[in-house]
Design a protein around this motif. Structure first.
Motif, PDB file in Angstrom:
ATOM      1  N   GLU A   6      79.700   4.786  41.360  1.00  0.00           N
ATOM      2  CA  GLU A   6      79.226   6.248  41.162  1.00  0.00           C
ATOM      3  C   GLU A   6      80.313   6.667  40.220  1.00  0.00           C
ATOM      4  OE1 GLU A   6      78.272   8.389  44.529  1.00  0.00           O
ATOM      5  OE2 GLU A   6      76.149   7.492  44.543  1.00  0.00           O
ATOM      6  N   ALA A   7      80.041   7.655  39.349  1.00  0.00           N
ATOM      7  CA  ALA A   7      80.876   8.457  38.430  1.00  0.00           C
ATOM      8  C   ALA A   7      81.830   9.025  39.259  1.00  0.00           C
ATOM      9  CB  ALA A   7      80.195   9.446  37.622  1.00  0.00           C
ATOM     10  N   LEU A  18      79.312   0.729  30.334  1.00  0.00           N
ATOM     11  CA  LEU A  18      78.323   1.793  29.571  1.00  0.00           C
ATOM     12  C   LEU A  18      77.862   1.208  28.495  1.00  0.00           C
ATOM     13  CD1 LEU A  18      77.415   4.863  29.872  1.00  0.00           C
ATOM     14  CD2 LEU A  18      79.658   5.282  28.709  1.00  0.00           C
ATOM     15  N   GLN A  39      75.615  21.145  39.933  1.00  0.00           N
ATOM     16  CA  GLN A  39      75.701  19.712  40.244  1.00  0.00           C
ATOM     17  C   GLN A  39      77.250  19.572  39.841  1.00  0.00           C
ATOM     18  OE1 GLN A  39      73.320  17.588  37.358  1.00  0.00           O
ATOM     19  NE2 GLN A  39      72.220  16.957  39.243  1.00  0.00           N
ATOM     20  N   LYS A  57      83.827  12.213  27.911  1.00  0.00           N
ATOM     21  CA  LYS A  57      82.584  12.198  28.276  1.00  0.00           C
ATOM     22  C   LYS A  57      82.304  12.534  29.478  1.00  0.00           C
ATOM     23  CE  LYS A  57      78.039  10.061  27.129  1.00  0.00           C
ATOM     24  NZ  LYS A  57      77.249   8.798  26.594  1.00  0.00           N
ATOM     25  N   PHE A  59      79.729  13.220  32.871  1.00  0.00           N
ATOM     26  CA  PHE A  59      78.657  12.511  33.599  1.00  0.00           C
ATOM     27  C   PHE A  59      78.439  13.339  34.977  1.00  0.00           C
ATOM     28  CE2 PHE A  59      80.929   9.338  31.657  1.00  0.00           C
ATOM     29  CZ  PHE A  59      80.074   8.750  30.998  1.00  0.00           C
ATOM     30  N   LYS A  60      77.063  13.106  35.541  1.00  0.00           N
ATOM     31  CA  LYS A  60      76.815  13.830  36.814  1.00  0.00           C
ATOM     32  C   LYS A  60      77.801  12.609  37.746  1.00  0.00           C
ATOM     33  CE  LYS A  60      72.216  14.608  35.428  1.00  0.00           C
ATOM     34  NZ  LYS A  60      71.208  13.880  35.663  1.00  0.00           N
ATOM     35  N   SER A  62      76.699  11.517  40.393  1.00  0.00           N
ATOM     36  CA  SER A  62      75.729  10.495  40.921  1.00  0.00           C
ATOM     37  C   SER A  62      75.481   9.440  39.860  1.00  0.00           C
ATOM     38  CB  SER A  62      74.491  11.106  41.536  1.00  0.00           C
ATOM     39  OG  SER A  62      73.816  11.664  40.697  1.00  0.00           O
ATOM     40  N   ASP A  63      75.791   9.458  38.599  1.00  0.00           N
ATOM     41  CA  ASP A  63      75.539   8.635  37.676  1.00  0.00           C
ATOM     42  C   ASP A  63      76.113   7.394  38.073  1.00  0.00           C
ATOM     43  OD1 ASP A  63      73.920  10.423  36.122  1.00  0.00           O
ATOM     44  OD2 ASP A  63      75.701  10.704  34.597  1.00  0.00           O
ATOM     45  N   LYS A  64      75.376   6.243  37.870  1.00  0.00           N
ATOM     46  CA  LYS A  64      75.981   5.049  38.403  1.00  0.00           C
ATOM     47  C   LYS A  64      76.255   3.891  36.998  1.00  0.00           C
ATOM     48  CE  LYS A  64      73.622   4.731  42.831  1.00  0.00           C
ATOM     49  NZ  LYS A  64      73.785   6.111  43.098  1.00  0.00           N
ATOM     50  N   PHE A  65      77.363   3.076  37.259  1.00  0.00           N
ATOM     51  CA  PHE A  65      77.572   2.291  36.234  1.00  0.00           C
ATOM     52  C   PHE A  65      77.863   0.848  36.935  1.00  0.00           C
ATOM     53  CE2 PHE A  65      79.673   6.589  35.322  1.00  0.00           C
ATOM     54  CZ  PHE A  65      78.982   6.666  34.102  1.00  0.00           C
TER      55      PHE A  65
END
Length: 194
Positions: A6-7, A18, A39, A57, A59-60, A62-65
């Motif tokens: 998670e971010a 990414l 958020q 950059k 990100f939220k 909860s963004d996942k990588f």
């Protein structure tokens, strides 16, 4: 199934993927909203490990990588020619070639047989990781100006076996081995006598 990061959990030196490219996080900054329902955002300063481009950059949280398929393999430097720089993978004993863009200024610090860590992404070499310090022979040192050595101040120019020129203290002589910091390219002391 690949591990997802998670971010909000990405910190300095974390590696993540990414847009089908591997990245290394250089810095992360988490912004928590004061309003309810807002958020949490994560601003990442990151380096593309394929192009070396650095950018930021947001990100939220909860963004996942995905974790990139990156390996560090021990390799020794063989030689450089028109095709690039050639290394011997110490595990598979195959010769790996890196082009100029992947090498950067690493040749300033590499002598034949030098051991380094090679980055492989999806099985292909993409770059290298130098040790923090390298030991190199001084092939030329300017003569010290009179009176310099006693005061201990001042530096003089020295040329190393790789062609790199650095500033060294006046007491360093031709033929000596010096320690050089690979991150800054600066003199870091006399090499340990072995």
């Amino acid at each position: 199934m690949a591990v997802l990061i998670e971010a909000i959990n990405i910190k300095r030196k974390t590696l993540f993927e990414l847009d089908n490219a591997p990245y290394a996080c250089l810095d992360s900054d988490i912004t928590t909203p004061t309003a309810r329902g807002g958020q949490t955002l994560v601003r990442l300063k990151m380096r593309n490990l394929l192009t070396s481009a650095v950018f930021e950059k947001t990100f939220k949280a909860s963004d996942k990588f995905k974790e990139p398929d990156l390996q560090l393999v021990p390799a020794s430097y063989l030689y450089s020619d028109g095709e690039g720089s050639h290394f011997l993978d110490q595990e598979s004993y195959e010769t790996l070639t890196l082009d100029e863009g992947m090498i950067g200024n690493a040749l300033d610090f590499l002598t034949e047989g030098a051991l380094i860590q090679l980055h492989k992404y999806n099985g292909n070499p993409i770059g290298l990781q130098l040790p923090m310090f390298v030991e190199l022979n001084v092939t030329y040192a300017e003569p010290a100006a009179r009176g310099d050595s006693s005061s201990g101040s001042g530096t003089k120019l020295a040329k190393l076996e790789t062609g790199l020129e650095i500033r060294v203290p006046p007491f360093i002589k031709e033929g000596e081995k010096v320690k050089v910091a690979t991150e800054t390219g600066e003199f870091a002391g006399r090499a340990d006598k072995s």
